[in-house]
Write an enzyme that holds these catalytic residues in place. Structure first.
Site, PDB file in Angstrom:
ATOM      1  N   ALA A  20       0.848  -1.192   0.000  1.00 55.32           N
ATOM      2  CA  ALA A  20       0.000   0.000   0.000  1.00 55.32           C
ATOM      3  C   ALA A  20       0.883   1.240   0.000  1.00 55.32           C
ATOM      4  O   ALA A  20       2.067   1.178   0.343  1.00 55.32           O
ATOM      5  CB  ALA A  20      -0.898  -0.002   1.224  1.00 55.32           C
ATOM      6  N   GLY A  64       0.897  -5.324   0.802  1.00 58.39           N
ATOM      7  CA  GLY A  64      -0.274  -5.470  -0.068  1.00 58.39           C
ATOM      8  C   GLY A  64       0.076  -6.041  -1.435  1.00 58.39           C
ATOM      9  O   GLY A  64      -0.761  -6.678  -2.080  1.00 58.39           O
ATOM     10  N   GLU A  95       0.104  -9.636  -0.862  1.00 58.73           N
ATOM     11  CA  GLU A  95      -1.301 -10.043  -0.650  1.00 58.73           C
ATOM     12  C   GLU A  95      -2.061 -10.082  -1.974  1.00 58.73           C
ATOM     13  O   GLU A  95      -2.897 -10.962  -2.200  1.00 58.73           O
ATOM     14  CB  GLU A  95      -1.976  -9.086   0.338  1.00 58.73           C
ATOM     15  CG  GLU A  95      -1.434  -9.267   1.756  1.00 58.73           C
ATOM     16  CD  GLU A  95      -1.881  -8.164   2.700  1.00 58.73           C
ATOM     17  OE1 GLU A  95      -1.633  -6.977   2.396  1.00 58.73           O
ATOM     18  OE2 GLU A  95      -2.486  -8.473   3.740  1.00 58.73           O
ATOM     19  N   GLU A 122       4.798  -5.247   7.236  1.00 61.18           N
ATOM     20  CA  GLU A 122       3.965  -4.269   7.946  1.00 61.18           C
ATOM     21  C   GLU A 122       4.393  -4.065   9.395  1.00 61.18           C
ATOM     22  O   GLU A 122       4.195  -2.994   9.956  1.00 61.18           O
ATOM     23  CB  GLU A 122       2.481  -4.697   7.911  1.00 61.18           C
ATOM     24  CG  GLU A 122       1.827  -4.561   6.550  1.00 61.18           C
ATOM     25  CD  GLU A 122       1.990  -5.782   5.659  1.00 61.18           C
ATOM     26  OE1 GLU A 122       2.848  -6.644   5.948  1.00 61.18           O
ATOM     27  OE2 GLU A 122       1.255  -5.871   4.661  1.00 61.18           O
TER      28      GLU A 122
HETATM   29  N1  DAK Z   1       4.530   3.217  -0.512  1.00 70.46           N
HETATM   30  C1  DAK Z   1       4.962   4.405  -0.999  1.00 70.46           C
HETATM   31  N2  DAK Z   1       6.161   4.592  -1.587  1.00 70.46           N
HETATM   32  C2  DAK Z   1       6.988   3.531  -1.656  1.00 70.46           C
HETATM   33  C3  DAK Z   1       6.604   2.251  -1.170  1.00 70.46           C
HETATM   34  C4  DAK Z   1       5.313   2.113  -0.591  1.00 70.46           C
HETATM   35  N3  DAK Z   1       4.864   0.950  -0.135  1.00 70.46           N
HETATM   36  N4  DAK Z   1       7.620   1.400  -1.385  1.00 70.46           N
HETATM   37  C5  DAK Z   1       8.600   2.119  -1.981  1.00 70.46           C
HETATM   38  N5  DAK Z   1       8.212   3.388  -2.137  1.00 70.46           N
HETATM   39  C6  DAK Z   1       8.987   4.489  -2.731  1.00 70.46           C
HETATM   40  C7  DAK Z   1      10.077   4.969  -1.793  1.00 70.46           C
HETATM   41  O1  DAK Z   1       9.549   5.881  -0.854  1.00 70.46           O
HETATM   42  C8  DAK Z   1      11.025   5.616  -2.764  1.00 70.46           C
HETATM   43  O2  DAK Z   1      10.507   6.876  -3.147  1.00 70.46           O
HETATM   44  P1  DAK Z   1      11.480   8.140  -3.467  1.00 70.46           P
HETATM   45  O3  DAK Z   1      12.330   8.287  -2.250  1.00 70.46           O
HETATM   46  O4  DAK Z   1      12.247   7.700  -4.692  1.00 70.46           O
HETATM   47  O5  DAK Z   1      10.528   9.253  -3.693  1.00 70.46           O
HETATM   48  C9  DAK Z   1      10.951   4.697  -3.982  1.00 70.46           C
HETATM   49  O6  DAK Z   1       9.693   4.012  -3.871  1.00 70.46           O
HETATM   50  C10 DAK Z   1      12.075   3.679  -3.995  1.00 70.46           C
HETATM   51  O7  DAK Z   1      12.190   3.072  -2.694  1.00 70.46           O
HETATM   52  P2  DAK Z   1      13.609   2.873  -1.960  1.00 70.46           P
HETATM   53  O8  DAK Z   1      14.472   4.054  -2.120  1.00 70.46           O
HETATM   54  O9  DAK Z   1      13.301   2.412  -0.570  1.00 70.46           O
HETATM   55  O10 DAK Z   1      14.231   1.687  -2.824  1.00 70.46           O
HETATM   56  P3  DAK Z   1      15.028   0.392  -2.368  1.00 70.46           P
HETATM   57  O11 DAK Z   1      15.400  -0.290  -3.629  1.00 70.46           O
HETATM   58  O12 DAK Z   1      16.130   0.744  -1.380  1.00 70.46           O
HETATM   59  O13 DAK Z   1      13.983  -0.527  -1.575  1.00 70.46           O
HETATM   60  C11 DAK Z   1      11.855  -1.577  -1.149  1.00 70.46           C
HETATM   61  C12 DAK Z   1      12.840  -1.012  -2.202  1.00 70.46           C
HETATM   62  C13 DAK Z   1      10.576  -1.950  -1.919  1.00 70.46           C
HETATM   63  C14 DAK Z   1      12.448  -2.829  -0.521  1.00 70.46           C
HETATM   64  C15 DAK Z   1      11.605  -0.495  -0.065  1.00 70.46           C
HETATM   65  O14 DAK Z   1      11.217   0.722  -0.715  1.00 70.46           O
HETATM   66  C16 DAK Z   1      10.540  -0.887   0.908  1.00 70.46           C
HETATM   67  O15 DAK Z   1      10.829  -1.644   1.844  1.00 70.46           O
HETATM   68  N6  DAK Z   1       9.326  -0.364   0.744  1.00 70.46           N
HETATM   69  C17 DAK Z   1       8.255  -0.478   1.685  1.00 70.46           C
HETATM   70  C18 DAK Z   1       7.655  -1.855   1.660  1.00 70.46           C
HETATM   71  C19 DAK Z   1       6.553  -1.990   2.696  1.00 70.46           C
HETATM   72  O16 DAK Z   1       6.732  -1.696   3.874  1.00 70.46           O
HETATM   73  N7  DAK Z   1       5.391  -2.436   2.221  1.00 70.46           N
HETATM   74  C20 DAK Z   1       4.274  -2.664   3.069  1.00 70.46           C
HETATM   75  C21 DAK Z   1       3.423  -1.428   3.078  1.00 70.46           C
HETATM   76  S1  DAK Z   1       1.993  -1.640   4.110  1.00 70.46           S
HETATM   77  C22 DAK Z   1      -5.518  -3.113   3.406  1.00 70.46           C
HETATM   78  C23 DAK Z   1      -4.996  -3.489   2.203  1.00 70.46           C
HETATM   79  C24 DAK Z   1      -3.622  -3.463   2.021  1.00 70.46           C
HETATM   80  C25 DAK Z   1      -2.800  -3.058   3.018  1.00 70.46           C
HETATM   81  C26 DAK Z   1      -3.327  -2.677   4.206  1.00 70.46           C
HETATM   82  C27 DAK Z   1      -4.704  -2.690   4.420  1.00 70.46           C
HETATM   83  N8  DAK Z   1      -6.907  -3.145   3.602  1.00 70.46           N
HETATM   84  C28 DAK Z   1      -7.734  -3.727   2.540  1.00 70.46           C
HETATM   85  C29 DAK Z   1      -7.461  -2.798   4.859  1.00 70.46           C
HETATM   86  C30 DAK Z   1      -1.382  -3.054   2.752  1.00 70.46           C
HETATM   87  C31 DAK Z   1      -0.461  -2.502   3.550  1.00 70.46           C
HETATM   88  C32 DAK Z   1       0.915  -2.447   3.102  1.00 70.46           C
HETATM   89  O17 DAK Z   1       1.279  -2.916   2.054  1.00 70.46           O
END
Ligand code: DAK
Length: 258
Positions: free
Chosen positions: A66, A109, A112, A132
């Site tokens: 997300a 997500g 998922e 998460e």
């Molecule tokens: N959201 C927003 N931006 C993101 C992002 C995300 N999930 N993942 C990456 N980005 C952005 C980064 O902020 C960065 O942006 P800039 O700085 O260039 O502006 C760019 O993408 C590149 O990221 P990195 O600089 O971090 O690049 P790396 O290669 O070092 O790392 C990475 C890539 C994908 C491993 C890392 O970015 C990362 O760990 N990202 C976060 C992953 C994460 O935590 N995902 C879980 C998010 S929570 C629901 C449905 C769904 C959900 C919840 C509820 N309902 C139906 C109720 C889902 C929740 C989630 O997914």
């Protein structure tokens, strides 16, 4: 409504291919991207040329979850009332088989979403995880449920509670992916699998998907009864007569989807 399409749809043979198209944000699943994805899925589900669907990202990322920026400001009421869950759930109503073709990151997500598909083809560089916990939350789009049903309690606990991530090879070992392919060939492999399924008897494919999904939601007794009813129903189709006649006469079947 965004100007740039956040998903792109192509038709390859009898396969509908949807590409997630927000590479700058690692295909973060914003509500708008998810809305466009679900609209595209429903359009392909209704498209008579299409027998199966593939969802993919790019070679570096399937989807990183997300949109954390958007989520960071949300209240519980925003999350509850925002319709995000309803959006995500629309994938469950799609009747045609959906294959996730995953390269690079499938996180949160994004993972998922892959698990909500019917099959997963992974590139060797694919990485799966539910990070998460690092954000102070837990998976909210089925991660704790679908992951646990597939890999079992103990590994699911480690993934959800401690951000254990899986390589493609590990995911295959734990039954999460159907096939691992070289990173330059994973999409072709997914399209090939989808095309092979698209060439099969359409009603049997549809009911087969329904029956397998029912196994995850029912007791064995209820599931067996459900399967039997669908099995009997197929004897009312022209494709059942055609399939059996073709076998007996040693010729390829010509499916009508009737
Ligand atoms: N959201 C927003 N931006 C993101 C992002 C995300 N999930 N993942 C990456 N980005 C952005 C980064 O902020 C960065 O942006 P800039 O700085 O260039 O502006 C760019 O993408 C590149 O990221 P990195 O600089 O971090 O690049 P790396 O290669 O070092 O790392 C990475 C890539 C994908 C491993 C890392 O970015 C990362 O760990 N990202 C976060 C992953 C994460 O935590 N995902 C879980 C998010 S929570 C629901 C449905 C769904 C959900 C919840 C509820 N309902 C139906 C109720 C889902 C929740 C989630 O997914």
């Amino acid at each position: 409504m965004s100007e740039t399409p956040l998903v792109l749809t192509e038709i390859h043979g009898q396969v509908g291919l949807i590409r997630l198209n927000n590479p700058k944000a690692y295909n973060a699943l914003s509500p708008e991207l998810l809305r466009q994805l679900m609209d595209a899925l429903e359009a392909l589900d209704a498209d008579e040329r299409v027998g199966a669907i593939v969802i993919t990202g790019n070679e570096k990322v399937f989807a990183a979850g997300a949109d954390i920026k958007a989520m960071s400001q949300a209240s519980a009421v925003d999350m509850l009332m925002g319709g995000y869950v309803d959006l995500f759930d629309r994938i469950r109503a799609v009747r045609k088989p959906i294959i996730a073709a995953v390269a690079g990151w499938a996180l949160g997500g994004g993972f998922e979403l892959a698990m909500a598909c019917d099959m997963i083809v992974a590139a060797e560089n694919a990485r799966f995880g539910q990070p998460e916990i690092n954000l102070g939350v837990i998976p909210g789009a089925g991660g704790t449920q679908r992951l646990t049903r597939t890999v079992g309690k103990y590994l699911a606990m480690e993934m959800v509670l401690n951000d254990r991530r899986l390589t493609a090879e590990e995911a295959a070992r734990f039954g999460l992916v159907n096939k691992v392919a070289p990173t330059d060939a994973y999409l072709d492999e997914a399209l090939k699998l989808a095309q092979a399924i698209a060439e099969r008897a359409p009603i049997a494919v549809r009911l087969g998907k329904e029956a397998v999904n029912y196994a995850l939601e029912s007791t064995l007794t209820a599931g067996l009864a459900y399967e039997r009813r669908l099995f009997y129903l197929l004897f009312a189709t022209e494709d059942q007569s055609e399939g059996m006649d073709a076998f007996l006469n040693k010729r390829p079947p010509e499916w009508k989807g009737r």
